[in-house]
Design a protein around this motif. Sequence first.
Motif, PDB file in Angstrom:
ATOM      1  N   ILE A 295      47.657  40.335  44.998  1.00  0.00           N
ATOM      2  CA  ILE A 295      46.518  40.496  44.081  1.00  0.00           C
ATOM      3  C   ILE A 295      45.870  41.856  44.270  1.00  0.00           C
ATOM      4  CG2 ILE A 295      44.255  39.608  43.427  1.00  0.00           C
ATOM      5  CD1 ILE A 295      46.603  37.772  42.662  1.00  0.00           C
ATOM      6  N   ALA A 296      45.651  42.244  45.519  1.00  0.00           N
ATOM      7  CA  ALA A 296      44.945  43.489  45.823  1.00  0.00           C
ATOM      8  C   ALA A 296      45.706  44.720  45.334  1.00  0.00           C
ATOM      9  CB  ALA A 296      44.697  43.588  47.325  1.00  0.00           C
ATOM     10  N   LYS A 297      47.001  44.626  45.230  1.00  0.00           N
ATOM     11  CA  LYS A 297      47.806  45.774  44.785  1.00  0.00           C
ATOM     12  C   LYS A 297      47.642  46.056  43.295  1.00  0.00           C
ATOM     13  CE  LYS A 297      51.434  45.568  48.319  1.00  0.00           C
ATOM     14  NZ  LYS A 297      52.869  45.273  48.601  1.00  0.00           N
ATOM     15  N   THR A 298      47.224  45.048  42.534  1.00  0.00           N
ATOM     16  CA  THR A 298      47.166  45.214  41.072  1.00  0.00           C
ATOM     17  C   THR A 298      45.788  44.972  40.455  1.00  0.00           C
ATOM     18  OG1 THR A 298      47.830  42.901  40.758  1.00  0.00           O
ATOM     19  CG2 THR A 298      49.595  44.547  40.835  1.00  0.00           C
ATOM     20  N   THR A 299      44.862  44.397  41.233  1.00  0.00           N
ATOM     21  CA  THR A 299      43.567  43.990  40.683  1.00  0.00           C
ATOM     22  C   THR A 299      42.415  44.654  41.441  1.00  0.00           C
ATOM     23  OG1 THR A 299      44.543  41.822  40.189  1.00  0.00           O
ATOM     24  CG2 THR A 299      42.143  42.003  40.063  1.00  0.00           C
ATOM     25  N   PRO A 300      41.521  45.368  40.739  1.00  0.00           N
ATOM     26  CA  PRO A 300      40.366  45.991  41.410  1.00  0.00           C
ATOM     27  C   PRO A 300      39.474  44.933  42.072  1.00  0.00           C
ATOM     28  CG  PRO A 300      40.675  46.913  39.213  1.00  0.00           C
ATOM     29  CD  PRO A 300      41.568  45.710  39.306  1.00  0.00           C
ATOM     30  N   VAL A 301      38.962  45.245  43.254  1.00  0.00           N
ATOM     31  CA  VAL A 301      38.169  44.304  44.054  1.00  0.00           C
ATOM     32  C   VAL A 301      36.754  44.847  44.255  1.00  0.00           C
ATOM     33  CG1 VAL A 301      37.975  43.141  46.290  1.00  0.00           C
ATOM     34  CG2 VAL A 301      40.231  43.452  45.234  1.00  0.00           C
ATOM     35  N   PHE A 302      35.754  44.073  43.836  1.00  0.00           N
ATOM     36  CA  PHE A 302      34.352  44.449  44.060  1.00  0.00           C
ATOM     37  C   PHE A 302      34.001  44.372  45.536  1.00  0.00           C
ATOM     38  CE2 PHE A 302      33.532  42.767  39.616  1.00  0.00           C
ATOM     39  CZ  PHE A 302      33.277  44.009  39.075  1.00  0.00           C
ATOM     40  N   LYS A 303      34.364  43.238  46.137  1.00  0.00           N
ATOM     41  CA  LYS A 303      34.024  43.020  47.544  1.00  0.00           C
ATOM     42  C   LYS A 303      34.968  41.983  48.124  1.00  0.00           C
ATOM     43  CE  LYS A 303      30.904  39.106  47.356  1.00  0.00           C
ATOM     44  NZ  LYS A 303      29.588  38.516  47.615  1.00  0.00           N
TER      45      LYS A 303
ATOM     46  N   LYS B 275      33.758  41.585  65.083  1.00  0.00           N
ATOM     47  CA  LYS B 275      35.156  42.013  65.003  1.00  0.00           C
ATOM     48  C   LYS B 275      35.359  43.164  64.003  1.00  0.00           C
ATOM     49  CE  LYS B 275      36.519  38.567  67.693  1.00  0.00           C
ATOM     50  NZ  LYS B 275      37.243  37.411  67.152  1.00  0.00           N
ATOM     51  N   LEU B 276      34.299  43.543  63.295  1.00  0.00           N
ATOM     52  CA  LEU B 276      34.431  44.557  62.245  1.00  0.00           C
ATOM     53  C   LEU B 276      33.716  45.859  62.593  1.00  0.00           C
ATOM     54  CD1 LEU B 276      33.880  42.248  59.127  1.00  0.00           C
ATOM     55  CD2 LEU B 276      36.041  43.024  60.102  1.00  0.00           C
TER      56      LEU B 276
ATOM     57  N   LEU C  51      30.698  48.961  53.753  1.00  0.00           N
ATOM     58  CA  LEU C  51      29.429  48.286  54.024  1.00  0.00           C
ATOM     59  C   LEU C  51      29.718  46.847  54.430  1.00  0.00           C
ATOM     60  CD1 LEU C  51      26.301  48.565  53.870  1.00  0.00           C
ATOM     61  CD2 LEU C  51      26.466  47.668  51.542  1.00  0.00           C
ATOM     62  N   VAL C  52      29.261  46.462  55.613  1.00  0.00           N
ATOM     63  CA  VAL C  52      29.479  45.110  56.133  1.00  0.00           C
ATOM     64  C   VAL C  52      28.130  44.414  56.223  1.00  0.00           C
ATOM     65  CG1 VAL C  52      30.387  43.712  58.023  1.00  0.00           C
ATOM     66  CG2 VAL C  52      31.463  45.908  57.468  1.00  0.00           C
ATOM     67  N   LYS C  53      27.978  43.302  55.495  1.00  0.00           N
ATOM     68  CA  LYS C  53      26.697  42.605  55.445  1.00  0.00           C
ATOM     69  C   LYS C  53      26.860  41.118  55.735  1.00  0.00           C
ATOM     70  CE  LYS C  53      23.516  45.626  54.293  1.00  0.00           C
ATOM     71  NZ  LYS C  53      22.276  45.795  55.048  1.00  0.00           N
TER      72      LYS C  53
ATOM     73  N   ASP D 299      29.973  39.764  53.807  1.00  0.00           N
ATOM     74  CA  ASP D 299      30.515  40.498  52.663  1.00  0.00           C
ATOM     75  C   ASP D 299      30.871  41.920  53.055  1.00  0.00           C
ATOM     76  OD1 ASP D 299      30.148  38.333  50.935  1.00  0.00           O
ATOM     77  OD2 ASP D 299      28.097  38.915  50.487  1.00  0.00           O
ATOM     78  N   ILE D 300      31.993  42.395  52.527  1.00  0.00           N
ATOM     79  CA  ILE D 300      32.445  43.762  52.773  1.00  0.00           C
ATOM     80  C   ILE D 300      32.594  44.456  51.421  1.00  0.00           C
ATOM     81  CG2 ILE D 300      34.218  45.209  53.820  1.00  0.00           C
ATOM     82  CD1 ILE D 300      35.087  42.729  55.458  1.00  0.00           C
ATOM     83  N   SER D 301      31.955  45.613  51.273  1.00  0.00           N
ATOM     84  CA  SER D 301      32.004  46.324  49.992  1.00  0.00           C
ATOM     85  C   SER D 301      31.942  47.828  50.222  1.00  0.00           C
ATOM     86  CB  SER D 301      30.841  45.873  49.105  1.00  0.00           C
ATOM     87  OG  SER D 301      29.595  46.126  49.742  1.00  0.00           O
TER      88      SER D 301
END
Length: 269
Positions: free
Chosen positions: A144-152, A168-169, A177-179, A187-189
């Motif tokens: 999925i990640a190879k073809t679809t843009p990811v917000f977060k 761990k991050l 940004l790690v929240k 969430d990671i964005s």
Amino acid sequence: MIDFSQVKLIVSDMDGTLLNTKGEVSASFFELFKEFKKHNITFCAASGRQYNSIVAKLNEIKEDIYIIAENGGIAKHKEEVLLSNYLAKDRVLQLIALLRNIEDANIVLCCNNEAYIESKDEYFIKHFQEYYHSFQQVEDLVTIAKTTPVFKIAVYHFKSSEDFIYPKLKDVKETVLVKVSGKNWLDISDHQANKGKALQQVQQLLGVSKKQTMVFGDYLNDIEMMQEAKFSFAMANAHKDIKELANYSTDSNDNNGVTKVIAQVLNAF
């Protein structure tokens, strides 16, 4: 008494704030909303939730409000996209590999109109559906990640995201940004994708200043938007860091903390 007469924009987080622990918006909020227009007050929902999930909770007023979804990954007014911030594809692929090595980390790729999971854990899926109404269960998130843009990338841990995922991050915090967005969620964005940046965009469009903005929040993903409002309120059930940051406080989400303050705002006119 606080002078609320200058308030022109009210912004609220959803979970732990506008929503009670059953995931419900109080009927009193919708009644108060009817008075907003009379006083030229705009409402904006700002959440880590998926856009479709926010709309489902606020369906009867969706045409009259602004929505910041995915922690600032996207902001919309009606069908108009005001901003969108995606993670770089190579970064998403690296993060998937890293998160797969963390025990009990359930990964969600948050994309436009759809979320993707590969977890088959029934408990997680049942809980996850409260926040993501439109989703697909897939065999491999990398595909999925190879073809679809990811917000977060959202990550769920059964015990505590702050205790078991966040530590761990530490090596990726410079690049993304790690929240911690809830007891179980992290969430990671992109660094530009946060509720504060999105709120700035809404404020600019409306011609509203910090002095005219009121914000309600309860968790660490609300920090940036708290900093964009003079009238920043922490819920009684908020994380200790939010309570320290906010200028004001209100009752808990289960005791209609948001609507109690909004009623005071309307009484100021």
